[in-house]
Scaffold this active site. Structure first.
Site, short mmCIF file in Angstrom:
data_model
loop_
_atom_site.label_atom_id
_atom_site.label_comp_id
_atom_site.label_asym_id
_atom_site.label_seq_id
_atom_site.Cartn_x
_atom_site.Cartn_y
_atom_site.Cartn_z
N LEU A 242 23.54 61.78 106.58
CA LEU A 242 24.09 63.08 106.17
C LEU A 242 24.90 63.68 107.31
CD1 LEU A 242 21.45 64.82 103.87
CD2 LEU A 242 23.60 63.67 103.29
N HIS A 243 26.11 63.18 107.46
CA HIS A 243 26.97 63.57 108.58
C HIS A 243 27.22 65.10 108.59
CE1 HIS A 243 28.06 59.32 109.06
NE2 HIS A 243 28.43 59.27 107.80
N ASP A 244 27.90 65.58 107.56
CA ASP A 244 28.41 66.96 107.59
C ASP A 244 27.33 68.04 107.53
OD1 ASP A 244 31.29 65.92 105.65
OD2 ASP A 244 30.96 65.90 107.81
#
Ligand code: RIB
Ligand code: CA
Length: 313
Positions: A242-244
């Site tokens: 979950l980068h962002d």
């Protein structure tokens, strides 16, 4: 304490969508002034569509969405349908948006907002290529001194690249824009792959999203079901990174993250390493620090926060 005023600049993207949902679920800490779409994961027409779909999923059609730049400053657009699907938001079956796109260009919205709000009160949260932000800085240099902080997802050091051997996608798509942002003198906090690859949606974590039983919880679970296949296949990872959402989680719980204030430069000349974030983690260059570059995250704390907040929508 008054909520932090933010502008989310984004290229949804399933992980962008979760970041936006987390922000909209946290009004005590975050006031979203607007969402600006940029070309990145998919072309601008789709990122502007997807951003509105996410606002409608959250029941927040009051949040204005603006379309921005449809290509990088000086290069051809590179997209990531291989990761996010042809719509950029593959996974859940969400209805086409009915809320309007704002007439104002995203770059002008960023400029106008920073000139209208008191200096040092607006945080920019780029979740995609930095084209809109850089264009705003080039068009209105006076606004740079008015930015409270830029908290962005992009770059990598120990994790190296995800789109080339050297570069992370957001920076690689528009390295010239990234160079402008990192040279701006703004307070910058970076969420690189070094951190986001530790925020993995394992099966129990995705089951917790689905178990919320709400349209948001189920949609997020379906997004990560789709989004995870690329990273599982490439890295053998235990789930979708979950980068962002690391950006919006930082605004709510900065204590979940640890990093270093170091010098970060952007490669803009060599095609071999184009878009690399040359992060002086070991402070050997003598170059002045210009960004807090995160290196670790309390993943259990991150997912506990995310699940609790998504349950509110
Ligand atoms: O490299 C990961 C980044 O590229 C994320 O922001 C993802 O949404 C894509 O934009
Ligand atoms: Ca993104």
């Amino acid at each position: 304490m008054a909520p932090r005023k933010i502008i989310i600049d984004t290229d949804p993207g399933q992980d962008d969508a979760v970041a936006i949902l987390l922000a909209l679920a946290s009004p005590e800490e975050i006031q979203v002034l607007g969402i600006t779409a940029v070309a990145g994961n998919v072309p601008l027409r789709l990122t502007a569509r997807n951003a509105r779909m996410v606002c409608e999923l959250a029941g927040r059609t009051d949040v204005p969405v603006y379309a921005g730049c449809d290509r990088p400053l000086g290069r051809e657009l590179v997209t990531a349908e291989h990761v996010h699907g042809k719509t950029g938001l593959d996974g859940p079956d969400l209805p086409e948006p009915t809320m309007p796109l704002q007439e104002t260009h995203a770059v002008d919205f960023i400029i106008d907002s920073l000139r209208r709000e008191a200096p040092g009160t607006v945080t920019l949260c780029p979740l995609g290529p930095l084209t809109n932000i850089a264009m705003a800085f080039e068009k209105a240099p006076d606004i740079m001194a008015r930015v409270a902080e830029i908290v962005l997802m992009g770059g990598a050091y120990f994790e190296v690249g995800n789109i080339t051997p050297a570069a992370e996608f957001n920076i690689y798509v528009d390295p010239q824009a990234a160079h402008i942002v990192f040279k701006s003198g703004c307070k910058i906090t970076v969420m690189p792959l070094d951190v986001t690859h530790k925020a993995l949606v394992t099966t129990p974590r995705n089951d917790a999203f689905r178990a919320l039983g709400t349209p948001v919880g189920i949609a997020v679970a379906e997004m990560t079901d789709f989004f995870e296949r690329f990273d599982k296949e490439k890295y053998g990872s235990a789930g979708a990174p979950l980068h962002d959402p690391c950006v919006t989680a930082y605004l709510i719980r900065p204590d979940l993250f640890t990093g270093r204030f170091i010098n970060v430069e952007i490669e803009t000349h060599s095609e071999l390493t184009m878009g690399m974030t040359v992060a002086d983690w070991w402070r050997v260059s003598g170059r002045a620090p210009n960004a807090t570059f995160m290196g670790d995250v309390d993943a259990d704390g991150f997912f506990a926060l995310l699940t609790e907040r998504l349950a509110r929508l």
